[in-house]
Enzyme design. Sequence first.
Site, short mmCIF file in Angstrom:
data_model
loop_
_atom_site.label_atom_id
_atom_site.label_comp_id
_atom_site.label_asym_id
_atom_site.label_seq_id
_atom_site.Cartn_x
_atom_site.Cartn_y
_atom_site.Cartn_z
N LYS A 78 0.84 -1.20 0.00
CA LYS A 78 0.00 0.00 0.00
C LYS A 78 0.88 1.25 0.00
O LYS A 78 0.67 2.17 -0.77
CB LYS A 78 -0.91 -0.06 1.23
CG LYS A 78 -1.91 1.03 1.31
CD LYS A 78 -2.85 0.79 2.47
CE LYS A 78 -3.47 2.10 2.91
NZ LYS A 78 -4.32 1.95 4.08
N GLU A 132 10.42 -4.89 4.32
CA GLU A 132 10.42 -6.29 3.90
C GLU A 132 10.12 -6.41 2.41
O GLU A 132 10.82 -7.10 1.66
CB GLU A 132 9.36 -7.09 4.68
CG GLU A 132 9.65 -7.31 6.14
CD GLU A 132 9.07 -6.22 7.03
OE1 GLU A 132 8.87 -5.07 6.55
OE2 GLU A 132 8.85 -6.49 8.22
N GLY A 161 -4.81 -2.07 5.21
CA GLY A 161 -4.05 -3.21 4.69
C GLY A 161 -4.71 -4.55 5.02
O GLY A 161 -4.86 -5.41 4.15
N ARG A 162 -5.14 -4.72 6.27
CA ARG A 162 -5.67 -6.03 6.68
C ARG A 162 -7.09 -6.29 6.17
O ARG A 162 -7.67 -7.33 6.45
CB ARG A 162 -5.58 -6.18 8.19
CG ARG A 162 -6.23 -5.07 8.99
CD ARG A 162 -5.83 -5.13 10.46
NE ARG A 162 -6.28 -3.99 11.23
CZ ARG A 162 -5.63 -2.86 11.36
NH1 ARG A 162 -4.48 -2.69 10.74
NH2 ARG A 162 -6.10 -1.87 12.11
N GLU A 176 -4.59 -6.89 15.21
CA GLU A 176 -4.05 -5.58 14.81
C GLU A 176 -5.15 -4.50 14.92
O GLU A 176 -4.86 -3.34 15.19
CB GLU A 176 -3.51 -5.66 13.37
CG GLU A 176 -2.55 -4.53 13.00
CD GLU A 176 -1.78 -4.79 11.70
OE1 GLU A 176 -0.78 -5.52 11.74
OE2 GLU A 176 -2.19 -4.26 10.66
N HIS A 230 -5.78 -33.24 18.02
CA HIS A 230 -4.61 -34.03 18.45
C HIS A 230 -3.46 -33.13 18.85
O HIS A 230 -2.34 -33.61 19.04
CB HIS A 230 -4.18 -34.96 17.32
CG HIS A 230 -5.25 -35.94 16.97
ND1 HIS A 230 -5.36 -37.16 17.59
CD2 HIS A 230 -6.30 -35.86 16.11
CE1 HIS A 230 -6.41 -37.81 17.10
NE2 HIS A 230 -7.00 -37.03 16.21
N LYS A 265 8.56 -0.75 13.24
CA LYS A 265 9.21 -0.41 11.97
C LYS A 265 10.29 0.65 12.19
O LYS A 265 11.40 0.56 11.69
CB LYS A 265 8.18 0.12 10.96
CG LYS A 265 7.22 -0.91 10.42
CD LYS A 265 6.33 -0.27 9.35
CE LYS A 265 5.17 -1.18 8.96
NZ LYS A 265 4.19 -0.53 8.09
#
Length: 545
Positions: A209, A215, A269-270, A355, A386, A514
């Site tokens: 965005k 990264e 973003g999310r 977030e 399990h 960041k």
Amino acid sequence: MPLEKINPTTTDAWKKLEKHYRETKDHHLKDLFKNDPDRAKRFSRQWQDFFVDFSKNRITDTTLETLFQLAKEVKLKDAIGKYFEGDIINETEGRAVLHTALRAGESEEILVDKENVVPEVYEVREHIRKFSDAVISGKLKGFTGKAFTDVVNIGIGGSDLGPVMVTEALKFYKNHLKTHFVSNIDGDHVEEILKEINPETTLFVIVSKTFTTQETLTNALTIKKWFLESASPKEIAKHFAAVSTNTEKIEEFGIASENVFPMWDWVGGRFSLWSAVGLSIALALGPDRFEELLEGAREMDEHFRTADFHDNIPVLLGLLSIWYNNFYGAETEAIIPYTQYLSRFSAYFQQGIMESNGKSTARDGSQISYQTGTIIWGEPGTNAQHAFFQLIHQGTKLIPADFIGYKTSLYGNTDHHQKLMANFFAQTEALMNGKNAEEVRAELEEKGLSDSEINKLLPFKLFDGNKPTNTLLIEKLSPRSLGALIAMYEHKIFVQGIIWNIFSYDQWGVELGKQLAATTLRDITSSEISSHDASTTQLLQNFKK
Ligand code: F6P
């Protein structure tokens, strides 16, 4: 209009809920069912092909009515209107929150700064359609004239998790394109993917965005360098596409304008998989299925916006979660899908939920004195059974859980599906009923154990039960039903954020990380280590040795 700033603990409903909790906390679900033959029916809802049974919750009619009163007192209805109409509800960033506009009907009008954004949303949707059709059909080719075989999505957080989760969830509907996702700045992540692909037949989609995320830019530059070992710089135009709000930076990277997909700052973003961030979904599934995903979400939006709270699934789920989080003190919630396809679903909503609602400052800037932001975790059943179900069954913590199951198996393997679903139903029943001393004794007697052996073993075999679950039984996993399911949780996030009186759509906590990483990188790459605490300095010295 901004959101109201109402401290939920000052409402009458909150006080009533505290009292009601004290009066009802020891009720057992088993008794609630025994004394109320109509309970299962009354506490379940059918919406389209979703059957939502919330009767295995530690609630009564009074609980629900008081939770609705809480929703009323914090003006949830009014807030929903503001959300869908594009009011600046992300106040700390001065933005509207309009992921719902990305799936709105073409004739709708949604204004941001007095401009209807729906036409540009549809322009981008058309661009996604044309571009992905051309890649899938082989009309668009790589620099040696070969059709594309692989797509690499380069992004992180919301620019990665949604596309990863959806392409995995809808793998059954996938075409021939192989999709890869590079997100971590860990160089080994990108190297492992480079090993699998051929530069001649791979399309790279950079999704960011801001186009400033360390990264993503680092991974994109590493990939570009690798690509240029085989191709000349002019070929970047054929092999790279980008999704961003930052068109200037995209140009600097050398991406052809026809491969640039815009984003808008009113999409978080999310919550962005519905935008061109979902390009790799459209590439992997084809644009029709991408549109079906959006359509499912649009239908859930309509339901959330218009349904009475008594029938409104995201509202009901949001309120139930408040009940456990704020009155029972439950800190976590599990999401357990009984389909391997949804293996990334809880990870996706870890970002979505944590977030968004992991905040401790109220909308008026004051410190919050009650719990917010549930911790989300989960894995698909039956594997989860399990792994960690022991703790849910017999541990000391109360963990409300959502069980998501489908009536139809996509490959039609009835034997497997019946066994899978038998586990699905058996688990919520066992979590609710538990097992008392009488039942354990009878079971052990039948096995022929002596009295003394039984007395020794009995305490370990007891299950309190009374563990709350929601069961979502959906007809079939399809792009449409997945779209609706994701939107359902998105709106649950909204409901909780409104009640908790927080801003759900910023993420200042992540921003801090960041900034600090940038300073620390300087300390790693230069000879000097600037001022850190003694522990961090020692660790940096050790790392640089
Ligand atoms: O994780 C924090 C965050 O800001 C997310 O909200 C976002 O999805 C992600 O980083 C990536 O940001 P960008 O899309 O700008 O690269």
